[in-house]
Design a protein around this motif. Structure first.
Motif, mmCIF file in Angstrom:
data_model
loop_
_atom_site.group_PDB
_atom_site.id
_atom_site.type_symbol
_atom_site.label_atom_id
_atom_site.label_comp_id
_atom_site.label_asym_id
_atom_site.label_seq_id
_atom_site.Cartn_x
_atom_site.Cartn_y
_atom_site.Cartn_z
ATOM 1 N N MET B 1 0.847 -1.204 0.000
ATOM 2 C CA MET B 1 0.000 0.000 0.000
ATOM 3 C C MET B 1 0.877 1.247 0.000
ATOM 4 S SD MET B 1 -3.294 -0.454 -0.101
ATOM 5 C CE MET B 1 -4.078 -2.058 -0.218
ATOM 6 N N LEU B 4 1.772 7.008 3.674
ATOM 7 C CA LEU B 4 1.077 8.285 3.884
ATOM 8 C C LEU B 4 1.965 9.202 4.721
ATOM 9 C CD1 LEU B 4 -2.413 6.812 4.826
ATOM 10 C CD2 LEU B 4 -1.733 7.805 2.632
ATOM 11 N N GLU B 20 3.361 3.235 6.043
ATOM 12 C CA GLU B 20 2.239 2.407 5.595
ATOM 13 C C GLU B 20 1.146 2.476 6.656
ATOM 14 O OE1 GLU B 20 2.858 -1.726 4.699
ATOM 15 O OE2 GLU B 20 4.758 -1.280 3.715
ATOM 16 N N PRO B 21 -0.132 2.413 6.201
ATOM 17 C CA PRO B 21 -1.240 2.521 7.162
ATOM 18 C C PRO B 21 -1.197 1.465 8.265
ATOM 19 C CG PRO B 21 -2.064 2.647 4.914
ATOM 20 C CD PRO B 21 -0.605 2.362 4.816
ATOM 21 N N ARG B 22 -0.665 0.253 7.978
ATOM 22 C CA ARG B 22 -0.787 -0.814 8.969
ATOM 23 C C ARG B 22 0.259 -0.735 10.077
ATOM 24 N NH1 ARG B 22 1.414 -6.233 5.949
ATOM 25 N NH2 ARG B 22 3.035 -5.202 4.735
ATOM 26 N N THR B 24 1.918 0.073 13.400
ATOM 27 C CA THR B 24 1.466 0.558 14.708
ATOM 28 C C THR B 24 2.461 1.588 15.227
ATOM 29 O OG1 THR B 24 2.680 -1.152 15.897
ATOM 30 C CG2 THR B 24 0.387 -1.655 15.303
ATOM 31 N N LEU B 65 -2.725 2.684 15.564
ATOM 32 C CA LEU B 65 -2.127 2.876 14.238
ATOM 33 C C LEU B 65 -1.475 4.253 14.212
ATOM 34 C CD1 LEU B 65 -4.642 1.548 11.569
ATOM 35 C CD2 LEU B 65 -2.655 0.406 12.588
ATOM 36 N N VAL B 67 -0.784 6.198 11.699
ATOM 37 C CA VAL B 67 -1.465 7.174 10.817
ATOM 38 C C VAL B 67 -2.639 7.853 11.501
ATOM 39 C CG1 VAL B 67 -1.039 6.525 8.416
ATOM 40 C CG2 VAL B 67 -2.722 5.241 9.737
ATOM 41 N N SER B 68 -3.311 7.112 12.356
ATOM 42 C CA SER B 68 -4.492 7.664 13.012
ATOM 43 C C SER B 68 -4.104 8.748 14.017
ATOM 44 C CB SER B 68 -5.271 6.537 13.691
ATOM 45 O OG SER B 68 -6.426 7.022 14.306
ATOM 46 N N ASP B 70 -1.752 11.109 13.562
ATOM 47 C CA ASP B 70 -1.131 12.242 12.876
ATOM 48 C C ASP B 70 -1.342 13.518 13.697
ATOM 49 O OD1 ASP B 70 0.001 13.805 10.968
ATOM 50 O OD2 ASP B 70 -1.698 13.721 9.568
#
Ligand code: FAD
Ligand code: SF4
Ligand code: FES
Ligand code: FES
Lengths: 327, 165
Positions: B1, B4, B20-22, B24, B65, B67-68, B70
């Motif tokens: 993927m 980000l 990557e989004p996954r 942690t 995660l 990304v969450s 940010d």
């Protein structure tokens, strides 16, 4: 954990629509979802992150009741002054759940949607058979190790316990779930496993929990959540009871009573038979203990979980008597 | 993927990252940023070894995660001491033998910082035990840990009074 794409939802409507697409799942605190993705149970293609949405984390308490946004954190709700005074059982159910770290991450919407802790469900690599994960594949728990499994509301297809504490307290006090405009009672939201244990709730694709609403009542004001577990803290319930009581002006005769069970049933379990048996009666230990046995009417054990049938009524009686003492 | 872009402030330093989004938060800290003080025990939210503070509140970084989060401010065990000066919680853990092998200790200390900031535990050992129940210690150093938390709280309250005076 398999890879997935990530979308940060800008509005609740956009989140609902995006999550309706095949392979998409909502992400809130992640404490159930990331765990299950690591177990290989959840395999999302895309995650729709709702944690950045504004306004969905409000907690409002007034004389009519409480409205709690789906993104409110467990820790904030447990600690809210209005919840503690008007709905003590809700606060107690939350702070006795999980750990401080998890309560800081987990949201109310995600909490209701948490999945069973059935060890077979959580281990697809070793136990392919699970009707909840893979409809029609069988149930690995029946005939296996069942210490944590349900004794109420089970079917031949699935005996998994609904593990959440909050929902047990909500069902006792007739709480409603808001799915955007649509309202549904907590009791109707959660489904019995029957022959379709993969269907756990009455939410349709494109719907999302936006809030829960709990009506104010005298029983909710005088309420408690008693949770018995294998270790003192940071553990799911072996059996738990959410109980609320309202007395007549004499302070001894029970005018109204609410009883719900956690940790023993396939869904949050309202024990109306106990309520009906005790309304109008004087609070008296022998009568309470006898009536509490009605909580497990129709219970079926699968061996190692038999203790729950004896434990649950005792937890109910303890909770009722505890409320009686606080006159 | 596709990776980000995110920005995190970790121990006061700003990091602009592509991930990557996954990934942690725990794996980001340990594998990408070499901040290996935060430990991976269970990787499932069950042990507390991975505890860090996110915007001042304790969380399990193994279930978060990156990304969450940010834009968040992260504090890890590496950011707790002031240069060579140990934080009072660290000093109290040493003074009271609040560990044996030390694997759970970074998590215990971060969780203690969260607990003290929440202002709930007071000087009641029972409430400290409950407040730290999200941190398991396989060596069962719990006795020393509770003593350390009690002393750290007292020392921090004293020095607060001194700064206030
Ligand atoms: C070690 C451990 C111990 C625990 N102990 C307890 C305990 O003792 N008692 C207890 O009650 N719980 C316990 N839990 C469970 C915990 O409370 C839940 O994991 C948590 O509440 C889930 O919330 P979340 O925001 O992290 O949800 P997520 O993991 O983000 O989401 C969970 C599910 O809900 C869906 N979802 C999220 N938000 C919404 C929404 N608004 N509308 C519709 N669907 C949504 C997601 O798509 C996902 O499928 C424990 C968890 C762990 C890991
Ligand atoms: S009890 Fe339900 S969840 Fe557990 S293995 Fe059987 S079908 Fe699956
Ligand atoms: S490694 Fe995160 S809780 Fe165990
Ligand atoms: S000191 Fe060894 S695990 Fe806690």
């Amino acid at each position: 954990m398999k890879d997935f794409s990530y979308i940060r939802a800008a509005t609740a409507d956009a989140a609902r629509q995006a999550a309706a697409l095949p392979g998409a799942m909502l992400l809130a605190g992640g404490t159930t979802l990331i765990d299950l993705a690591k177990c290989g149970v959840a395999k999302p293609d895309s995650l729709i992150d709702i944690t950045h949405l504004n306004g969905l984390d409000r907690i409002e308490v007034d004389e009519r009741g409480a409205t709690i946004g789906a993104l409110a954190k467990m820790s904030h709700v447990a600690d809210h002054a209005g919840i503690k005074s008007q709905f003590p059982a809700i606060s107690e159910a939350l702070w006795q759940a999980a750990s401080a770290q998890i309560r800081n991450m987990a949201t109310i919407g995600g909490n209701l949607m948490q999945r069973t802790r059935c060890p077979y469900f959580r281990d697809p690599a070793n136990f392919p058979a699970c009707n909840k994960r893979n409809p029609g594949s069988g149930c690995s728990a029946i005939g296996g190790v069942t210490r944590g499994h349900a004794v109420l509301g089970t079917s031949e297809a699935c005996i998994a316990t609904y593990p959440g504490d909050l929902a047990a307290a909500l069902v006792a006090f007739d709480a409603m779930i808001h799915l955007g405009e649509r309202r549904i009672s907590v009791d109707a939201f959660f489904l019995l496993p029957g022959s379709t244990p993969d269907r756990e709730h009455a939410m349709e694709p494109g719907e999302m929990i936006t809030a829960i609403e709990i009506p104010a009542s005298a029983t909710a004001r005088r309420s408690t959540y008693v949770k018995i577990r294998d270790r003192q803290s940071y553990e799911f319930a072996a059996a738990s009871a959410a109980v609320g009581i309202e007395f007549e002006p004499d302070g001894r005769t029970i005018r109204d009573l609410r009883v719900a069970l956690g940790g023993v049933a396939t869904k949050p379990w309202r024990a109306r038979a106990v309520e009906d048996a005790l309304k109008g009666k004087v609070l008296e230990p022998e009568a309470i203990r006898a009536a509490s046995l009605l909580a497990v009417e129709g219970a079926v054990d699968h061996g190692a979980n038999r203790y729950k049938i004896e434990l649950a009524p005792r937890v109910v009686a303890r909770a009722i008597l505890k409320l009686g003492e606080t006159t | 993927m596709t990776s980000l872009p995110i920005t995190l402030t970790i121990n006061g330093l700003r990091h602009d990252l592509e991930i990557e989004p996954r990934v942690t938060l725990l794996d980001l800290l340990r594998e990408r940023l070499d901040l290996t003080g935060t430990k991976k025990g269970c990787d499932r939210g069950q042990c507390g070894a991975c505890t860090v503070l996110v915007d001042g509140r304790r969380v399990n970084s193994c279930l978060a995660l990156a990304v969450s989060h940010d834009g968040a401010e992260i504090l890890t065990i590496e950011g707790v001491a002031q240069g060579e000066d140990l934080h009072p919680v660290q000093a109290a853990f040493i003074a009271h033998d609040g560990f044996q092998c030390g694997f759970c200790t970074p998590g215990q200390i971060m969780s203690t910082l969260g607990l003290i900031a929440e202002g709930q535990a007071g000087d009641d050992p029972e409430r400290i035990r409950e407040g730290l129940s999200g941190n398991l210690c396989r060596c069962a150093a719990y006795g020393g840990i509770v003593e350390a938390v009690l002393e750290a709280q007292q020392n921090m309250a004293k020095s607060d009074r001194r700064t206030a005076a």
